[in-house]
Design a protein around this motif. Sequence first.
Motif, short mmCIF file in Angstrom:
data_model
loop_
_atom_site.label_atom_id
_atom_site.label_comp_id
_atom_site.label_asym_id
_atom_site.label_seq_id
_atom_site.Cartn_x
_atom_site.Cartn_y
_atom_site.Cartn_z
N PHE A 180 39.03 43.31 52.77
CA PHE A 180 40.36 42.88 52.37
C PHE A 180 40.52 43.11 50.87
N LEU A 181 41.55 43.84 50.49
CA LEU A 181 41.86 44.01 49.07
C LEU A 181 42.50 42.74 48.51
N PRO A 182 42.37 42.50 47.21
CA PRO A 182 43.18 41.44 46.59
C PRO A 182 44.65 41.65 46.91
N ILE A 183 45.34 40.57 47.20
CA ILE A 183 46.70 40.67 47.70
C ILE A 183 47.63 41.40 46.74
N GLY A 184 47.35 41.27 45.44
CA GLY A 184 48.19 41.92 44.46
C GLY A 184 48.05 43.43 44.42
N LEU A 191 49.55 49.07 51.96
CA LEU A 191 48.74 48.53 53.05
C LEU A 191 49.18 47.13 53.44
N VAL A 192 49.01 46.81 54.72
CA VAL A 192 49.07 45.44 55.22
C VAL A 192 47.72 45.16 55.84
N GLN A 193 47.04 44.12 55.38
CA GLN A 193 45.71 43.79 55.90
C GLN A 193 45.72 42.36 56.45
N ASP A 194 46.30 42.21 57.62
CA ASP A 194 46.33 40.91 58.29
C ASP A 194 45.11 40.70 59.18
N GLU A 195 44.33 41.76 59.33
CA GLU A 195 43.11 41.71 60.13
C GLU A 195 42.12 42.73 59.58
#
Length: 374
Positions: A180-184, A191-195
């Motif tokens: 998971f990348l830092p949200i910022g 990208l969207v990384q919800d999983e």
Amino acid sequence: MKQLTKICLLVLILCANACKDINKDNSMVGESPVVESNSNFKLGVWITAQSDKSDEDYLNEFEKYSNAGIDEVLINTGTDPKLLERLVPLAKVKGLGVHAWIMAMNRPGDSIALQHPNWYMVSKEGKSCFDTRPYVDYYQWLCPTRKESRNHVLGLVEGLAKVEGIESVHLDYIRFPDIFLPIGLLPKYNLVQDEELPEYDFCYCDVCIREFEKIHHKNPLESKNTSIDMEWKNFRLNAIKSVVNDAYKIVHDNNKRLTAAVFPYPEMADHMVRQRWDKWDIDEVYPMIYHGFYNEEVDWVGFATGQGVADLKHKTVGLNSGVYMPDFKSAEELKEAIILAKKNGAKGVAFFDGPQLTDAYLKTIKAVKESFAK
């Protein structure tokens, strides 16, 4: 006797008032222990060395840091011991300690490793970091389980540990690629990384799978949901831990210390990059509390520092809060971050990186450091 009683009562009142003042002055974020104002608070800066830069230029740079109250430089020499040997005495003459900063499991442009394609981590998709790199081209990650690749990294650590005069070997990228990348940073990569996404999930090379099967008698590639397979997750946490613990032995055999740049606090590091640094054999950690990466405000520096200090409370491991200079809008915000780190138990603060330290920032750093000595 009455006079003695009055004296005792007076002493008790004075002590009570003193305790109130201490509690008021040492207010902090979270529940971490407060560092006393006259403690030895250490300031550091990460820099990347250039072999063609003159000794005179380095002396001027080091003097600039020293004059601002900075105590140490964490130097990336591209794991070149000769360049490090040249820089150590230059830094020391300006009163700075030197840490040998090494990119550990991520080895971009490593001429030896690139001769061995099988040394590299493999994604759940079956693609190797040798030629298919997640996020950015410099993500060239070596497998921590494979004997040859881990020994290569440990050999580089030993080479730096043998350099006279350094304080520590400083591990960076001592983890897996970001699941998971830092949200910022997500918008930058669209990208969207919800999983957990398979192209960012490592390492599924033949050695990792074989060694895992020996212990748990199952193949992670056959798992219905590897994101909740705790044995598979723990296997990878332990693979990194094993490299760190071996590095610790090597470095200490050379009478040096081991430090590391790590993700903000252990639970977060575990979730994002398979890194559980509170369980390592390590002397000091430098959590990279880059609040802007996470869309957080400056007070998050205090929160994350407190989390890390709490997780280390049963260990004799020092914590130095790392801050990212472009995240600050003003010198006043930088001052706030340093004070918050100290109040929440950090033994120091490190700045990323040297070229970002403007005259205004250096002036602020000096003033804050001097205020701690009062």
